[in-house]
Motif scaffolding. Structure first.
Motif, PDB file in Angstrom:
ATOM      1  N   UNK A 164       0.783  -1.009  -0.081  1.00 26.88           N
ATOM      2  CA  UNK A 164      -0.068  -0.104  -0.118  1.00 26.88           C
ATOM      3  C   UNK A 164       0.837   1.250   0.083  1.00 26.88           C
ATOM      4  N   UNK A 165       1.916   1.221   0.687  1.00 26.28           N
ATOM      5  CA  UNK A 165       2.779   2.386   0.641  1.00 26.28           C
ATOM      6  C   UNK A 165       3.473   2.687  -0.683  1.00 26.28           C
ATOM      7  N   UNK A 166       3.677   1.635  -1.285  1.00 23.28           N
ATOM      8  CA  UNK A 166       4.487   1.796  -2.557  1.00 23.28           C
ATOM      9  C   UNK A 166       3.448   2.435  -3.611  1.00 23.28           C
ATOM     10  N   UNK A 167       2.246   1.715  -3.573  1.00 27.35           N
ATOM     11  CA  UNK A 167       1.147   2.342  -4.561  1.00 27.35           C
ATOM     12  C   UNK A 167       0.970   3.600  -4.155  1.00 27.35           C
ATOM     13  N   UNK A 168       0.713   4.065  -3.010  1.00 29.80           N
ATOM     14  CA  UNK A 168       0.665   5.446  -2.419  1.00 29.80           C
ATOM     15  C   UNK A 168       1.467   6.580  -2.924  1.00 29.80           C
ATOM     16  N   UNK A 169       2.766   6.059  -2.826  1.00 22.47           N
ATOM     17  CA  UNK A 169       3.891   7.051  -3.008  1.00 22.47           C
ATOM     18  C   UNK A 169       3.924   7.146  -4.450  1.00 22.47           C
ATOM     19  N   UNK A 170       3.542   6.134  -5.192  1.00 24.03           N
ATOM     20  CA  UNK A 170       3.666   6.287  -6.680  1.00 24.03           C
ATOM     21  C   UNK A 170       2.713   7.109  -7.152  1.00 24.03           C
ATOM     22  N   UNK A 171       1.310   6.958  -6.602  1.00 29.55           N
ATOM     23  CA  UNK A 171       0.309   7.889  -6.851  1.00 29.55           C
ATOM     24  C   UNK A 171       0.708   9.325  -6.818  1.00 29.55           C
ATOM     25  N   UNK A 172       1.343   9.730  -5.439  1.00 29.86           N
ATOM     26  CA  UNK A 172       1.547  11.079  -5.244  1.00 29.86           C
ATOM     27  C   UNK A 172       2.768  11.599  -6.314  1.00 29.86           C
ATOM     28  N   UNK A 173       3.415  10.933  -6.943  1.00 29.71           N
ATOM     29  CA  UNK A 173       4.425  11.086  -7.711  1.00 29.71           C
ATOM     30  C   UNK A 173       3.739  11.484  -9.304  1.00 29.71           C
ATOM     31  N   UNK A 174       2.500  11.204  -9.513  1.00 31.62           N
ATOM     32  CA  UNK A 174       1.882  11.267 -10.702  1.00 31.62           C
ATOM     33  C   UNK A 174       1.177  12.341 -10.890  1.00 31.62           C
ATOM     34  N   UNK A 175       0.654  12.730 -12.000  1.00 32.41           N
ATOM     35  CA  UNK A 175      -0.335  13.807 -12.234  1.00 32.41           C
ATOM     36  C   UNK A 175      -1.601  13.013 -12.231  1.00 32.41           C
ATOM     37  N   UNK A 176      -2.582  13.850 -12.201  1.00 32.01           N
ATOM     38  CA  UNK A 176      -4.001  13.114 -12.277  1.00 32.01           C
ATOM     39  C   UNK A 176      -4.230  12.442 -13.517  1.00 32.01           C
ATOM     40  N   UNK A 177      -3.739  12.750 -14.551  1.00 34.60           N
ATOM     41  CA  UNK A 177      -3.981  12.185 -15.943  1.00 34.60           C
ATOM     42  C   UNK A 177      -3.301  11.047 -16.090  1.00 34.60           C
ATOM     43  N   UNK A 178      -1.885  11.039 -15.384  1.00 36.60           N
ATOM     44  CA  UNK A 178      -0.951   9.915 -15.261  1.00 36.60           C
ATOM     45  C   UNK A 178      -1.519   8.828 -14.263  1.00 36.60           C
ATOM     46  N   UNK A 179      -2.172   9.175 -13.379  1.00 40.58           N
ATOM     47  CA  UNK A 179      -2.875   8.043 -12.261  1.00 40.58           C
ATOM     48  C   UNK A 179      -4.066   7.405 -13.011  1.00 40.58           C
ATOM     49  N   UNK A 180      -4.688   8.234 -13.797  1.00 35.61           N
ATOM     50  CA  UNK A 180      -5.780   7.390 -14.537  1.00 35.61           C
ATOM     51  C   UNK A 180      -5.228   6.474 -15.337  1.00 35.61           C
ATOM     52  N   UNK A 181      -3.911   6.874 -16.023  1.00 34.08           N
ATOM     53  CA  UNK A 181      -3.430   5.726 -17.005  1.00 34.08           C
ATOM     54  C   UNK A 181      -2.958   4.755 -16.346  1.00 34.08           C
ATOM     55  N   UNK A 182      -2.345   5.001 -15.040  1.00 33.13           N
ATOM     56  CA  UNK A 182      -1.813   3.816 -14.328  1.00 33.13           C
ATOM     57  C   UNK A 182      -2.668   2.782 -13.917  1.00 33.13           C
ATOM     58  N   UNK A 183      -3.718   3.452 -13.409  1.00 31.31           N
ATOM     59  CA  UNK A 183      -4.988   2.607 -12.979  1.00 31.31           C
ATOM     60  C   UNK A 183      -5.293   1.668 -14.096  1.00 31.31           C
ATOM     61  N   UNK A 184      -5.546   2.293 -15.352  1.00 27.97           N
ATOM     62  CA  UNK A 184      -6.133   1.392 -16.358  1.00 27.97           C
ATOM     63  C   UNK A 184      -5.053   0.204 -16.756  1.00 27.97           C
ATOM     64  N   UNK A 185      -3.603   0.577 -16.516  1.00 27.06           N
ATOM     65  CA  UNK A 185      -2.693  -0.415 -16.953  1.00 27.06           C
ATOM     66  C   UNK A 185      -2.709  -1.545 -15.903  1.00 27.06           C
ATOM     67  N   UNK A 186      -2.858  -1.291 -14.594  1.00 28.92           N
ATOM     68  CA  UNK A 186      -2.511  -2.162 -13.710  1.00 28.92           C
ATOM     69  C   UNK A 186      -3.477  -2.684 -12.619  1.00 28.92           C
ATOM     70  N   UNK A 187      -4.915  -1.810 -12.577  1.00 28.19           N
ATOM     71  CA  UNK A 187      -5.745  -2.037 -11.548  1.00 28.19           C
ATOM     72  C   UNK A 187      -7.041  -2.637 -12.074  1.00 28.19           C
ATOM     73  N   UNK A 188      -7.737  -3.374 -11.345  1.00 19.60           N
ATOM     74  CA  UNK A 188      -8.966  -3.711 -11.439  1.00 19.60           C
ATOM     75  C   UNK A 188      -9.888  -3.644 -10.201  1.00 19.60           C
ATOM     76  N   UNK A 189     -11.201  -3.650 -10.359  1.00 20.27           N
ATOM     77  CA  UNK A 189     -12.056  -3.382  -9.218  1.00 20.27           C
ATOM     78  C   UNK A 189     -11.683  -4.201  -7.934  1.00 20.27           C
ATOM     79  N   UNK A 190     -11.551  -3.336  -6.704  1.00 17.85           N
ATOM     80  CA  UNK A 190     -11.202  -4.136  -5.396  1.00 17.85           C
ATOM     81  C   UNK A 190     -12.425  -5.118  -4.955  1.00 17.85           C
ATOM     82  N   UNK A 191     -12.127  -6.210  -4.411  1.00 18.08           N
ATOM     83  CA  UNK A 191     -13.162  -7.166  -3.947  1.00 18.08           C
ATOM     84  C   UNK A 191     -13.905  -6.629  -2.762  1.00 18.08           C
ATOM     85  N   UNK A 192     -14.940  -7.150  -2.461  1.00 21.57           N
ATOM     86  CA  UNK A 192     -15.828  -6.712  -1.443  1.00 21.57           C
ATOM     87  C   UNK A 192     -14.915  -6.882  -0.022  1.00 21.57           C
ATOM     88  N   UNK A 193     -14.093  -7.716  -0.111  1.00 20.93           N
ATOM     89  CA  UNK A 193     -13.733  -8.156   1.402  1.00 20.93           C
ATOM     90  C   UNK A 193     -12.016  -7.945   1.197  1.00 20.93           C
TER      91      UNK A 193
END
Length: 204
Positions: A164-193
């Motif tokens: 979580x720390x690495x992901x958060x640190x990465x997000x802080x280093x990106x612009x909003x546009x790059x954050x969206x691109x980052x999520x599109x590249x590596x993220x999927x919806x978070x499970x309920x639990x």
């Protein structure tokens, strides 16, 4: 000598740059604002001169007579037409003109240009916003490393784990546009639990 005769003599003598040119411009303005309302001497001066001199004459006329309308008239004798209906003489600019004449300033001199041809202020360049600012090399590297790790894990059929720390640190280093691109590249919806750990699991 009539105003028209003076205009003709000035055009023939080609001495536009001297103070006599400035005096003549003042006099044709006064003539146009007189009882006759005759603007043709102004138009004639503007027509029978070079571009730099025409620009100065136009600048003086439009500032001493704010509201004057100068329109193209291709079929007319001078190629332009002046409308004085809504004109009121500027006493302030008239005084400036008289002061320059008293100082014997030449029509094409710097002093006249500074008064009647003011430079337009330069528009401030827009400051770069977060969305416009490209990510730093460190941010690009972090994004690339994280994305590559996720892709390798997916290729092997295993979930990729990012702290979580690495992901958060990465997000802080990106612009909003790059954050969206980052999520599109590596993220999927978070499970309920969410997993009871400090690791965020990204399913393949």
């Amino acid at each position: 000598m009539s105003i028209n005769a003076r205009v003709n003599a000035w055009i023939k003598s080609n001495t536009a740059s001297g103070v006599n040119g400035l005096i003549l411009v003042r006099d044709v303005i006064n003539h146009a604002m007189g009882e006759s309302g005759d603007w043709t001497p102004i138009a004639k001066l503007m027509k029978h001169t070079n571009a730099p001199t025409e620009r100065v004459i136009r600048g003086i006329v439009t500032q001493v007579l704010p509201g004057i309308k100068i329109t193209k008239d291709p079929k007319g004798e001078f190629g332009i037409r002046l409308n004085l209906k809504e004109v009121a003489r500027s006493n302030f600019m008239s005084d400036k003109l008289e002061s320059l004449i008293a100082d014997k300033a030449p029509l094409l001199g710097k002093a006249v240009a500074e008064v009647f041809l003011p430079k337009k202020p330069k528009a401030d360049k827009p400051k770069a916003t977060d969305a416009q600012t490209p990510p730093s090399p460190e941010a690009i590297g972090a994004m690339g490393d994280t994305a590559e790790a996720a892709k390798q894990a997916k290729a092997q059929g295993a979930p990729s784990l990012i702290t979580a720390e690495a992901a958060y640190a990465t997000f802080l280093m990106l612009s909003p546009e790059e954050q969206a691109r980052f999520l599109a590249m590596v993220a999927t919806p978070v499970a309920d639990e969410a997993p009871a750990t400090d690791l965020i699991q990204i399913p393949a």
